[in-house]
Write a protein that holds these residues in place. Structure first.
Motif, PDB file in Angstrom:
ATOM      1  N   GLU A  30      -5.874 -22.622  -3.336  1.00  0.00           N
ATOM      2  CA  GLU A  30      -6.190 -21.207  -3.150  1.00  0.00           C
ATOM      3  C   GLU A  30      -6.426 -20.613  -4.534  1.00  0.00           C
ATOM      4  OE1 GLU A  30      -3.941 -17.154  -1.826  1.00  0.00           O
ATOM      5  OE2 GLU A  30      -3.391 -19.009  -0.836  1.00  0.00           O
ATOM      6  N   PHE A  31      -7.636 -20.155  -4.766  1.00  0.00           N
ATOM      7  CA  PHE A  31      -7.979 -19.575  -6.056  1.00  0.00           C
ATOM      8  C   PHE A  31      -7.725 -18.076  -5.988  1.00  0.00           C
ATOM      9  CE2 PHE A  31     -10.407 -23.496  -5.946  1.00  0.00           C
ATOM     10  CZ  PHE A  31     -10.059 -24.046  -7.166  1.00  0.00           C
ATOM     11  N   ALA A  32      -6.478 -17.683  -6.208  1.00  0.00           N
ATOM     12  CA  ALA A  32      -6.101 -16.275  -6.147  1.00  0.00           C
ATOM     13  C   ALA A  32      -6.368 -15.612  -7.491  1.00  0.00           C
ATOM     14  CB  ALA A  32      -4.628 -16.154  -5.787  1.00  0.00           C
ATOM     15  N   GLY A  33      -6.516 -14.312  -7.452  1.00  0.00           N
ATOM     16  CA  GLY A  33      -6.740 -13.558  -8.668  1.00  0.00           C
ATOM     17  C   GLY A  33      -5.460 -13.390  -9.470  1.00  0.00           C
ATOM     18  N   ALA A  34      -5.604 -12.916 -10.677  1.00  0.00           N
ATOM     19  CA  ALA A  34      -4.459 -12.740 -11.561  1.00  0.00           C
ATOM     20  C   ALA A  34      -3.515 -11.665 -11.044  1.00  0.00           C
ATOM     21  CB  ALA A  34      -4.947 -12.386 -12.962  1.00  0.00           C
ATOM     22  N   ASP A  35      -4.039 -10.637 -10.392  1.00  0.00           N
ATOM     23  CA  ASP A  35      -3.182  -9.562  -9.889  1.00  0.00           C
ATOM     24  C   ASP A  35      -2.203 -10.078  -8.842  1.00  0.00           C
ATOM     25  OD1 ASP A  35      -4.502  -7.803 -11.511  1.00  0.00           O
ATOM     26  OD2 ASP A  35      -5.776  -6.985  -9.941  1.00  0.00           O
ATOM     27  N   SER A  36      -2.700 -10.837  -7.897  1.00  0.00           N
ATOM     28  CA  SER A  36      -1.817 -11.324  -6.838  1.00  0.00           C
ATOM     29  C   SER A  36      -0.822 -12.357  -7.369  1.00  0.00           C
ATOM     30  CB  SER A  36      -2.632 -11.912  -5.687  1.00  0.00           C
ATOM     31  OG  SER A  36      -3.389 -13.010  -6.120  1.00  0.00           O
ATOM     32  N   ARG A  37      -1.233 -13.160  -8.319  1.00  0.00           N
ATOM     33  CA  ARG A  37      -0.303 -14.144  -8.891  1.00  0.00           C
ATOM     34  C   ARG A  37       0.781 -13.452  -9.707  1.00  0.00           C
ATOM     35  NH1 ARG A  37      -3.085 -19.541 -10.376  1.00  0.00           N
ATOM     36  NH2 ARG A  37      -0.998 -20.308  -9.955  1.00  0.00           N
ATOM     37  N   ALA A  38       0.419 -12.385 -10.414  1.00  0.00           N
ATOM     38  CA  ALA A  38       1.422 -11.632 -11.175  1.00  0.00           C
ATOM     39  C   ALA A  38       2.414 -10.964 -10.219  1.00  0.00           C
ATOM     40  CB  ALA A  38       0.750 -10.589 -12.054  1.00  0.00           C
ATOM     41  N   GLU A  39       1.900 -10.426  -9.125  1.00  0.00           N
ATOM     42  CA  GLU A  39       2.774  -9.792  -8.135  1.00  0.00           C
ATOM     43  C   GLU A  39       3.747 -10.810  -7.549  1.00  0.00           C
ATOM     44  OE1 GLU A  39       2.393  -7.364  -3.924  1.00  0.00           O
ATOM     45  OE2 GLU A  39       0.614  -7.719  -5.140  1.00  0.00           O
ATOM     46  N   GLU A  40       3.267 -12.002  -7.250  1.00  0.00           N
ATOM     47  CA  GLU A  40       4.143 -13.059  -6.729  1.00  0.00           C
ATOM     48  C   GLU A  40       5.224 -13.427  -7.743  1.00  0.00           C
ATOM     49  OE1 GLU A  40       1.672 -16.354  -5.683  1.00  0.00           O
ATOM     50  OE2 GLU A  40       0.634 -15.248  -4.114  1.00  0.00           O
ATOM     51  N   ALA A  41       4.853 -13.535  -9.018  1.00  0.00           N
ATOM     52  CA  ALA A  41       5.824 -13.895 -10.058  1.00  0.00           C
ATOM     53  C   ALA A  41       6.878 -12.807 -10.219  1.00  0.00           C
ATOM     54  CB  ALA A  41       5.103 -14.131 -11.382  1.00  0.00           C
ATOM     55  N   ILE A  42       6.460 -11.548 -10.163  1.00  0.00           N
ATOM     56  CA  ILE A  42       7.418 -10.445 -10.292  1.00  0.00           C
ATOM     57  C   ILE A  42       8.396 -10.459  -9.126  1.00  0.00           C
ATOM     58  CG2 ILE A  42       7.646  -7.931 -10.206  1.00  0.00           C
ATOM     59  CD1 ILE A  42       5.012  -7.834 -11.820  1.00  0.00           C
ATOM     60  N   LEU A  43       7.876 -10.624  -7.916  1.00  0.00           N
ATOM     61  CA  LEU A  43       8.746 -10.638  -6.746  1.00  0.00           C
ATOM     62  C   LEU A  43       9.688 -11.840  -6.746  1.00  0.00           C
ATOM     63  CD1 LEU A  43       6.309  -9.413  -3.953  1.00  0.00           C
ATOM     64  CD2 LEU A  43       8.205  -8.165  -5.016  1.00  0.00           C
ATOM     65  N   GLU A  44       9.255 -12.934  -7.342  1.00  0.00           N
ATOM     66  CA  GLU A  44      10.120 -14.114  -7.430  1.00  0.00           C
ATOM     67  C   GLU A  44      11.243 -13.880  -8.435  1.00  0.00           C
ATOM     68  OE1 GLU A  44       9.582 -18.587  -9.084  1.00  0.00           O
ATOM     69  OE2 GLU A  44       8.031 -17.878  -7.708  1.00  0.00           O
ATOM     70  N   GLN A  50      10.743  -2.243  -7.559  1.00  0.00           N
ATOM     71  CA  GLN A  50       9.922  -1.198  -6.946  1.00  0.00           C
ATOM     72  C   GLN A  50       8.912  -0.716  -7.990  1.00  0.00           C
ATOM     73  OE1 GLN A  50       9.963  -0.033  -3.780  1.00  0.00           O
ATOM     74  NE2 GLN A  50      11.420  -1.666  -3.347  1.00  0.00           N
ATOM     75  N   PRO A  51       7.632  -0.670  -7.653  1.00  0.00           N
ATOM     76  CA  PRO A  51       6.623  -0.173  -8.614  1.00  0.00           C
ATOM     77  C   PRO A  51       6.915   1.278  -9.017  1.00  0.00           C
ATOM     78  CG  PRO A  51       5.579  -1.177  -6.699  1.00  0.00           C
ATOM     79  CD  PRO A  51       7.033  -1.097  -6.402  1.00  0.00           C
ATOM     80  N   TRP A  52       6.493   1.649 -10.198  1.00  0.00           N
ATOM     81  CA  TRP A  52       6.720   2.998 -10.707  1.00  0.00           C
ATOM     82  C   TRP A  52       5.863   4.028  -9.987  1.00  0.00           C
ATOM     83  CZ3 TRP A  52       6.480   1.987 -16.679  1.00  0.00           C
ATOM     84  CH2 TRP A  52       7.546   1.172 -17.044  1.00  0.00           C
ATOM     85  N   PHE A  53       4.655   3.622  -9.569  1.00  0.00           N
ATOM     86  CA  PHE A  53       3.745   4.560  -8.915  1.00  0.00           C
ATOM     87  C   PHE A  53       2.840   3.793  -7.966  1.00  0.00           C
ATOM     88  CE2 PHE A  53       1.901   3.232 -12.917  1.00  0.00           C
ATOM     89  CZ  PHE A  53       0.620   2.862 -12.569  1.00  0.00           C
TER      90      PHE A  53
END
Length: 94
Positions: A30-44, A50-53
């Motif tokens: 799955e060639f996911a974008g950098a945004d979704s991979r960063a979100e996965e890493a943060i949640l892990e 919780q996001p600031w905004f």
């Protein structure tokens, strides 16, 4: 002239090969974008984060988001190409 044509075609072939080869090597990846991979890493790392905004506007679908990204890239490439052409034209004219 012929030597530069062969060199340019070889470089074009290598660029296409570099773009297409990963698709054949990793067929089920799955060639996911950098945004979704960063979100996965943060949640892990921090599941209770919780996001600031929130975003002001969120595109209705992934296709619209991709279209807007492609338009942004095309506009940027067009502006850079125009500027480079303008500078080269001014140098040749001077």
């Amino acid at each position: 002239m012929r030597g530069s044509l062969v060199k340019n075609l070889a470089l074009l072939f290598l660029v296409v090969l570099l773009a297409v080869l990963p698709l054949f090597i990793h067929r089920d990846a799955e060639f996911a974008g950098a945004d979704s991979r960063a979100e996965e890493a943060i949640l892990e790392l921090a599941p209770d984060y919780q996001p600031w905004f929130k975003s002001i506007w969120e595109p209705p679908s992934g296709e619209v988001e991709s279209l807007l990204f492609a338009l942004q890239a095309a506009l940027g490439a067009g502006l850079i190409g125009y500027y480079i052409g303008l500078v080269r034209g001014q140098r040749k004219g001077a």
